[in-house]
Design an enzyme around this catalytic site. Structure first.
Site, PDB file in Angstrom:
ATOM      1  N   LYS A 459       0.988  -1.045   0.135  1.00  0.00           N
ATOM      2  CA  LYS A 459       0.010   0.033   0.081  1.00  0.00           C
ATOM      3  C   LYS A 459       0.949   1.221  -0.044  1.00  0.00           C
ATOM      4  CE  LYS A 459      -2.894  -1.185  -0.719  1.00  0.00           C
ATOM      5  NZ  LYS A 459      -3.834  -1.941  -1.207  1.00  0.00           N
ATOM      6  N   HIS A 478      18.736 -12.097   9.174  1.00  0.00           N
ATOM      7  CA  HIS A 478      19.526 -12.687   8.239  1.00  0.00           C
ATOM      8  C   HIS A 478      19.925 -11.936   6.705  1.00  0.00           C
ATOM      9  CE1 HIS A 478      18.780 -16.253  10.452  1.00  0.00           C
ATOM     10  NE2 HIS A 478      17.616 -15.890  10.597  1.00  0.00           N
TER      11      HIS A 478
HETATM   12  O1  M6R Z   1      -8.624  -6.859  -9.455  1.00  0.00           O
HETATM   13  P1  M6R Z   1      -7.667  -7.644  -8.767  1.00  0.00           P
HETATM   14  O2  M6R Z   1      -8.010  -7.996  -7.215  1.00  0.00           O
HETATM   15  O3  M6R Z   1      -7.216  -9.070  -9.254  1.00  0.00           O
HETATM   16  O4  M6R Z   1      -6.430  -6.888  -8.824  1.00  0.00           O
HETATM   17  C1  M6R Z   1      -5.007  -7.353  -8.334  1.00  0.00           C
HETATM   18  C2  M6R Z   1      -3.976  -6.437  -8.103  1.00  0.00           C
HETATM   19  O5  M6R Z   1      -3.685  -5.768  -9.395  1.00  0.00           O
HETATM   20  C3  M6R Z   1      -4.541  -5.349  -7.089  1.00  0.00           C
HETATM   21  O6  M6R Z   1      -4.480  -5.908  -5.772  1.00  0.00           O
HETATM   22  C4  M6R Z   1      -3.229  -4.324  -7.011  1.00  0.00           C
HETATM   23  O7  M6R Z   1      -2.119  -4.963  -6.452  1.00  0.00           O
HETATM   24  C5  M6R Z   1      -3.602  -3.045  -6.015  1.00  0.00           C
HETATM   25  N1  M6R Z   1      -3.111  -1.930  -6.862  1.00  0.00           N
HETATM   26  C6  M6R Z   1      -3.439  -3.054  -4.831  1.00  0.00           C
HETATM   27  O8  M6R Z   1      -3.751  -2.026  -3.923  1.00  0.00           O
END
Ligand code: M6R
Length: 582
Positions: A459, A478
């Site tokens: 995030k 490590h």
């Molecule tokens: O729509 P989805 O849940 O498949 O998306 C997966 C990732 O692209 C999404 O969670 C991305 O990592 C976000 N930007 C995280 O905040």
């Protein structure tokens, strides 16, 4: 990535298209453009940057048009690479990737045609023009037949000034029809507030759109009857509702999302699979992968079922061992993530039962899955996933609870706890000065707190551009500890009593190297430690499920650091919400 819209109706098309595009900006915001058929002439407005950049230039009169918001794949973000692309009598907008574009382009160049952009998409409009012999639909179909890759397209032709021809081949497309007006879009979010009857285009389908009508055709151009999508329009719409950012609004909705979550007992067949499987594979990307990882801890510890959480893009290429009739759970907010879809298809092909945990009940993933488990979190617009993560956890934890014989008691009151966590999390705003110019930030935890650390770090990096890492607290010594020096912010998460002392050891180790330690904990005694610079104490819940609460302060931390660094947290650079390319 990329969003497309189209409109044919009684209103001026340009403002309708711009409004739809703004609601799709989460799919990409490198450039935007529209094409409107105005008195039989196609007029174009396109610019680099956000949709609002084209508002002035898009003052056209026609009532039929198409639009596009871009996430650049082939060719940098620029006006010349912006869609719509035009050739001859045609204009096109495209979401997807044409894999054989180079080869097709060479053919067009050999015919003496010239190209205005560096994109793969432009070749489509040349192909359609080359195939045109007076039949618009036929030309689009023949042109697309030459293409390999994925697409959702909308095409205008000056000879058919009241018509749009669309097609779906691997990228999503919905059509909304109401009295005198028809809308097309990559996602329902763009047209939901129109309260139209919605139809979802299936793979290989074509649609001829006119004001108030949409005729669907299969890949052989035979007319198809379609069933309208059953969806509850509950007023939920992708609007900011007075909040400064979507991310802020979406975090504020976490309690109500948890309140809506309930145990899924209705699908008896799925229940049987869940209770009988000896192995669970969870596949997902990004934040959804982190919720899968949290669920692995719950399934293994509560149900003693071997569970693996895999990053979908890797799962595809590791020749995975998929137990026949074992359970594979694909987790995806959008249900359109290309890597997750491909991994899910592979698992299904190898004989697994496929369940989809998704927030979009009409998405491609739901069409592939044997069982659909909707998270029901409402539209999520900010690129950084927040409430959808908490909703995925609530659902996955409920499955673990169910399989271990629980009755969902843990969920009761979770909304009130989340409300309290939102309040206390405001305290992290005071932490921002310590993070603003950090060279790097570390998030540490053990057990389920390690999963929270990974998600906290993702995030932070995606909306603040600060280098950051999520690390198992016990693993620091490590190697990674070498990176910690004077003033390095370290965020520790401690929600499990049995592991508290161990994680505190890592706190001492980083503190001894000059780190500033920030703590998210449900154990007040840890917060009082003199080595902790600042802390947020959250209410305790069942420890194994604690990420559903402990993640909230970290979402807020990323948000406040992002705005303090002058970044728009809803639209971080280089990213898009729906990642429909591999
Ligand atoms: O729509 P989805 O849940 O498949 O998306 C997966 C990732 O692209 C999404 O969670 C991305 O990592 C976000 N930007 C995280 O905040």
């Amino acid at each position: 990535m990329c969003g497309i819209v189209g409109y044919s109706g009684v209103r001026r098309a340009a403002p309708v298209l711009l409004e739809g595009l703004e609601k799709l900006e989460y799919r990409g915001y490198d450039s935007a453009g529209i094409a409107v058929c105005d008195g039989g002439v196609i007029r174009i407005a396109k610019k680099k940057g956000r949709v609002k950049e084209i508002a002035q230039a898009a003052d056209f009169n026609g009532s039929v048009g198409i639009g596009h918001t871009r996430w650049a794949t082939h060719g940098k973000p620029s006006e010349r690479n912006a869609h719509p692309h035009v050739y001859g009598k045609f204009a096109i907008v495209h979401n997807g990737i044409i894999e054989n574009a180079t080869e097709l382009k060479e053919e067009c160049l050999a015919r003496g045609e010239s190209f205005a952009s560096e994109t793969d998409s432009e070749v489509l409009v040349h192909l359609v023009a080359a195939c045109y012999r007076g039949n618009f639909l036929q030309a689009v179909s023949e042109g697309l037949r030459r293409c390999q890759g994925s697409y959702a397209v909308a095409v205008l032709c000056e000879d058919f000034p009241d018509e749009i021809v669309c097609a779906r081949g691997g990228s999503p497309l919905v059509v909304g029809v109401k009295e005198g007006e028809t809308f097309i879009a990559s996602d329902l979010a763009a047209i939901a507030s129109e309260r139209a009857e919605v139809y979802v285009a299936e793979e290989g389908e074509f649609v001829c759109v006119k004001a108030g009508s949409a005729v669907f055709y299969d890949r052989n151009l035979v007319v198809k009857q379609k069933e309208r999508l059953q969806y509850d329009y509950n007023g939920d719409s992708p609007e900011k509702m007075g909040f400064r950012h979507f991310m802020q609004k979406e975090m504020s909705e976490i309690p109500s999302v948890l309140k809506k979550s309930k145990l899924i007992l209705s699908n008896r067949e799925f229940y049987k699979v869940l209770c009988q499987t000896k192995y669970i594979d969870i596949i997902a990307c990004g934040t959804a992968y982190h919720s899968g990882l949290c669920a692995k801890y719950a399934f293994e510890s509560l149900c003693r079922v071997k569970t693996e959480a895999s990053i979908a893009s890797e799962y595809r290429y590791c020749n995975p061992i998929v137990g026949k009739k074992s359970l594979v759970i694909a987790v995806s907010q959008s249900g359109e993530t290309a890597d997750t879809l491909a991994a899910a298809a592979l698992a299904k092909e190898r004989g697994a039962y496929l369940a989809a945990v998704t927030n979009v009940p009409y998405s491609s993933l739901t069409r592939l899955a044997d069982y659909v488990l909707p998270t029901d979190a409402g539209f999520e617009v900010a690129v950084a996933a927040t409430k959808s993560f908490n909703a995925q956890l609530a659902l996955l934890y409920s499955l673990a609870d169910l399989r271990s014989g629980g009755g969902g008691e843990w969920l009761k009151g979770a909304d009130a706890l989340a409300e309290r966590v939102l309040e206390v999390s405001e305290g992290v705003r005071a932490w921002t000065p310590y993070f603003l110019n950090a060279k790097s930030v570390y998030f540490i935890g053990r057990g389920v707190d390690y999963c929270t650390a990974l998600e906290g770090s993702l995030k932070l990096k995606e909306i603040t551009y600060l280098p950051s890492e999520g690390y198992p607290a016990g693993e620091l010594k490590h190697g990674t500890l070498a990176l910690v020096d004077e003033g390095t912010p370290v965020v520790a998460i401690i929600t499990q009593k049995a592991l508290a002392e161990k994680t505190m050891n890592a706190v001492h180790e980083t503190r001894a190297r000059g780190a500033r330690v920030f703590l998210v904990t449900s154990l007040p005694e840890c917060a009082e430690h003199p080595e902790v610079t600042a802390s947020v104490v959250i209410p305790a819940c069942r420890e194994i499920f604690s990420p559903v609460l402990s993640m909230i302060p970290l979402q807020k931390l990323a948000y406040y650091v992002s705005i303090a660094r002058g970044i728009d947290p809803d639209k971080p650079r280089n990213l898009a919400k729906s990642v429909t390319v591999e």
